[in-house]
Write a protein that holds these residues in place. Structure first.
Motif, mmCIF file in Angstrom:
data_model
loop_
_atom_site.group_PDB
_atom_site.id
_atom_site.type_symbol
_atom_site.label_atom_id
_atom_site.label_comp_id
_atom_site.label_asym_id
_atom_site.label_seq_id
_atom_site.Cartn_x
_atom_site.Cartn_y
_atom_site.Cartn_z
ATOM 1 N N GLU A 143 27.695 36.006 45.561
ATOM 2 C CA GLU A 143 28.878 35.159 45.371
ATOM 3 C C GLU A 143 30.134 36.011 45.235
ATOM 4 O OE1 GLU A 143 30.605 32.122 41.969
ATOM 5 O OE2 GLU A 143 28.430 32.189 42.346
ATOM 6 N N TRP A 144 30.043 37.095 44.472
ATOM 7 C CA TRP A 144 31.215 37.963 44.290
ATOM 8 C C TRP A 144 31.608 38.620 45.605
ATOM 9 C CZ3 TRP A 144 32.457 43.276 44.452
ATOM 10 C CH2 TRP A 144 33.650 43.634 43.804
ATOM 11 N N ARG A 145 30.610 39.058 46.379
ATOM 12 C CA ARG A 145 30.892 39.666 47.678
ATOM 13 C C ARG A 145 31.629 38.670 48.577
ATOM 14 N NH1 ARG A 145 26.112 40.153 49.155
ATOM 15 N NH2 ARG A 145 25.542 42.237 48.399
ATOM 16 N N GLU A 146 31.178 37.433 48.567
ATOM 17 C CA GLU A 146 31.826 36.396 49.379
ATOM 18 C C GLU A 146 33.251 36.120 48.897
ATOM 19 O OE1 GLU A 146 29.288 33.028 49.259
ATOM 20 O OE2 GLU A 146 27.657 33.996 50.382
ATOM 21 N N GLN A 147 33.447 36.162 47.589
ATOM 22 C CA GLN A 147 34.798 35.976 47.056
ATOM 23 C C GLN A 147 35.732 37.078 47.555
ATOM 24 O OE1 GLN A 147 34.472 35.822 42.793
ATOM 25 N NE2 GLN A 147 33.493 33.801 42.762
ATOM 26 N N MET A 148 35.230 38.306 47.569
ATOM 27 C CA MET A 148 36.045 39.430 48.017
ATOM 28 C C MET A 148 36.417 39.285 49.492
ATOM 29 S SD MET A 148 36.657 41.493 45.489
ATOM 30 C CE MET A 148 36.844 39.932 44.596
ATOM 31 N N THR A 149 35.437 38.983 50.320
ATOM 32 C CA THR A 149 35.736 38.845 51.749
ATOM 33 C C THR A 149 36.633 37.637 51.995
ATOM 34 O OG1 THR A 149 33.649 37.645 52.074
ATOM 35 C CG2 THR A 149 33.628 40.026 52.476
ATOM 36 N N GLY A 150 36.488 36.592 51.162
ATOM 37 C CA GLY A 150 37.351 35.426 51.286
ATOM 38 C C GLY A 150 38.799 35.730 50.970
ATOM 39 N N ARG A 151 39.018 36.803 50.207
ATOM 40 C CA ARG A 151 40.384 37.219 49.884
ATOM 41 C C ARG A 151 40.934 38.238 50.891
ATOM 42 N NH1 ARG A 151 39.192 38.422 43.490
ATOM 43 N NH2 ARG A 151 38.754 36.265 42.870
ATOM 44 N N GLY A 152 40.168 38.467 51.938
ATOM 45 C CA GLY A 152 40.636 39.382 52.967
ATOM 46 C C GLY A 152 40.126 40.802 52.852
ATOM 47 N N VAL A 153 39.253 41.058 51.878
ATOM 48 C CA VAL A 153 38.682 42.399 51.728
ATOM 49 C C VAL A 153 37.644 42.603 52.826
ATOM 50 C CG1 VAL A 153 37.342 43.929 50.230
ATOM 51 C CG2 VAL A 153 39.071 42.403 49.249
ATOM 52 N N PRO A 154 37.714 43.689 53.591
ATOM 53 C CA PRO A 154 36.705 43.934 54.623
ATOM 54 C C PRO A 154 35.305 43.943 54.039
ATOM 55 C CG PRO A 154 38.552 45.447 54.864
ATOM 56 C CD PRO A 154 38.751 44.730 53.566
ATOM 57 N N ALA A 155 34.340 43.470 54.808
ATOM 58 C CA ALA A 155 32.973 43.354 54.317
ATOM 59 C C ALA A 155 32.426 44.694 53.849
ATOM 60 C CB ALA A 155 32.076 42.763 55.412
ATOM 61 N N GLU A 156 32.718 45.764 54.576
ATOM 62 C CA GLU A 156 32.220 47.083 54.189
ATOM 63 C C GLU A 156 32.804 47.516 52.852
ATOM 64 O OE1 GLU A 156 31.840 51.651 55.962
ATOM 65 O OE2 GLU A 156 33.261 50.245 56.855
ATOM 66 N N THR A 157 34.091 47.240 52.648
ATOM 67 C CA THR A 157 34.737 47.600 51.390
ATOM 68 C C THR A 157 34.176 46.780 50.238
ATOM 69 O OG1 THR A 157 36.780 48.170 52.563
ATOM 70 C CG2 THR A 157 36.953 47.777 50.199
ATOM 71 N N ALA A 158 33.956 45.496 50.480
ATOM 72 C CA ALA A 158 33.380 44.645 49.434
ATOM 73 C C ALA A 158 32.005 45.157 49.019
ATOM 74 C CB ALA A 158 33.289 43.205 49.936
ATOM 75 N N GLU A 159 31.211 45.595 49.981
ATOM 76 C CA GLU A 159 29.881 46.128 49.681
ATOM 77 C C GLU A 159 29.988 47.422 48.882
ATOM 78 O OE1 GLU A 159 25.919 45.908 49.380
ATOM 79 O OE2 GLU A 159 27.149 44.423 50.430
ATOM 80 N N GLN A 160 30.946 48.258 49.250
ATOM 81 C CA GLN A 160 31.150 49.507 48.517
ATOM 82 C C GLN A 160 31.580 49.231 47.080
ATOM 83 O OE1 GLN A 160 33.996 51.346 51.135
ATOM 84 N NE2 GLN A 160 32.443 52.384 52.354
ATOM 85 N N LEU A 161 32.465 48.269 46.885
ATOM 86 C CA LEU A 161 32.912 47.932 45.533
ATOM 87 C C LEU A 161 31.773 47.347 44.707
ATOM 88 C CD1 LEU A 161 36.411 46.363 46.323
ATOM 89 C CD2 LEU A 161 35.955 48.575 45.241
#
Length: 292
Positions: A234-252
Motif C-alpha cells: 500500500e505504501w509503495r502504491e501511495q508513493m508511485t501515486g504521488r509521482g515517485v518512480p517505481a524504482e525509487t519507491a522500492e528503494q525507499l
C-alpha cells in the motif's frame, strides 16, 4: 614536505555534509592545506576567499578529477546522492582518480549496515564501493556513518499538517546528525591513519523507531502526530501515486525492510569519542528542522 604533498581534498564540498566537513576541517588545519572538488566552483567562492583551493571536479569526468585531486595526500570521497549501478560507477571513477593522483589515503562516507546482503540498496552500494577500495591498492578509511537524523525529519515533515505519519513497519534507527558526522570526518582527516578500513558505526546515542519520531515531532512542534503502520504494498502504491518512480519507491521501502531486520539498530560510542561530547539528539534535529 612540499606544500602540494600535504593537501587534503574533499569532494562534494557544497553539499550538506561536505560543506560542514570543510568548515570543521578548517578549524584544525591551515586553509592552504585544504582543497575541494566541486561541480560548480562558483558555489564554493566563499571557500576560495578563505584560502581553500577550489577546483572543478566531477565523478563522471576523469580529466576533471586529475586536476581536482592533483597533489592530494588524502582524498575524502563524499558518496553521491543516488542509488544503484550508476552510483557505484561514479564512486569507482572517483577511486580511480584518487589512485591516479597519488593519494596515500582515500576516505569515503559509507553507512552503518553496509553489506552486499543489505535490504537497502544504498547499503549494498556502499558495500560495493568499499570492496573497490579494498582492491585499489591504496590505504583507505570508510566512515560508517549512522542513519541521518535529517531523514527522520524529512519523513516527519509530511505529517506536521495532517497529524498523521503513515509509514511501513520499521525498526530502530541510530539517528545521527550531519553536524556530528562532519566533525568526526574532520577529526579523522586531521589525524591521518587513525582508522584503517571501515570504522565502527558512527552513531547517535540512542536507536529509535518512527513511533518515537512521530511522538517527538509532535512535542517539538506542539502539534500531535500519530504514526500509522501501512502495509508495504500500500505504501509503495501511495508513493508511485504521488509521482515517485517505481524504482525509487522500492528503494525507499528498503529503508524500512532493512530497519525491521535490525540493520540500523547498533549504537556505538566511537562517534562520541571522536567529537569529545555526546552526539546531538534526534529531538534537537527535529526541533531545529520542524519547529523553525
Amino acid at each position: 614536505m612540499p606544500l602540494e604533498r600535504i593537501m587534503i581534498i574533499v569532494t562534494g564540498a557544497t553539499g550538506q555534509l561536505g560543506r560542514q566537513i570543510v568548515e570543521r576541517l578548517l578549524t584544525r588545519v591551515p586553509a592552504e592545506r585544504v582543497g575541494v572538488s566541486v561541480r560548480d566552483p562558483e558555489k564554493a567562492r566563499a571557500l576560495a576567499d578563505r584560502g581553500v583551493r577550489v577546483r572543478q571536479g566531477s565523478f563522471t569526468d576523469a580529466a576533471s578529477l586529475a586536476h581536482a585531486f592533483e597533489g592530494a595526500a588524502q582524498v575524502l570521497l563524499v558518496s553521491v546522492d543516488a542509488m544503484g549501478e550508476e552510483c557505484v560507477k561514479r564512486h569507482l571513477a572517483a577511486i580511480e582518480g584518487a589512485v591516479a593522483a597519488g593519494a596515500r589515503r582515500i576516505l569515503y562516507t559509507s553507512q552503518m549496515g553496509a553489506s552486499p546482503s543489505s535490504r537497502f540498496q544504498a547499503c549494498r552500494d556502499h558495500a560495493a564501493t568499499e570492496e573497490a577500495l579494498r582492491a585499489c591498492g591504496v590505504p583507505f578509511t570508510s566512515l560508517r556513518n549512522g542513519f541521518y537524523a535529517a531523514s527522520a525529519a524529512h519523513f516527519a515533515s509530511f505529517g506536521v499538517d495532517s497529524g498523521r505519519l503513515p509509514l511501513p513497519a520499521d525498526g530502530p534507527f541510530a539517528w545521527t546528525a550531519h553536524a556530528d558526522l562532519a566533525e568526526a570526518a574532520a577529526v579523522v582527516l586531521a589525524d591521518e591513519g587513525r582508522f584503517d578500513g571501515p570504522t565502527p558505526p558512527l552513531t547517535g546515542s540512542t536507536a529509535l523507531g518512527f513511533d518515537e519520531v512521530a511522538r517527538t515531532a509532535g512535542q517539538v512542534t506542539g502539534r500531535a502526530m500519530t504514526r500509522l503502520t501501512v502495509p508495504d504494498d500500500e505504501w509503495r502504491e501511495q508513493m508511485t501515486g504521488r509521482g515517485v518512480p517505481a524504482e525509487t519507491a522500492e528503494q525507499l521501502l528498503g529503508i524500512f525492510t532493512a530497519a525491521r531486520a535490525g540493520e540500523f539498530a547498533t549504537v556505538d560510542p566511537t562517534l562520541a569519542t571522536l567529537i569529545g561530547r555526546e552526539p546531538v539528539s534526534l529531538r534537537t534535529v527535529l526541533r531545529e528542522t520542524l519547529a523553525a
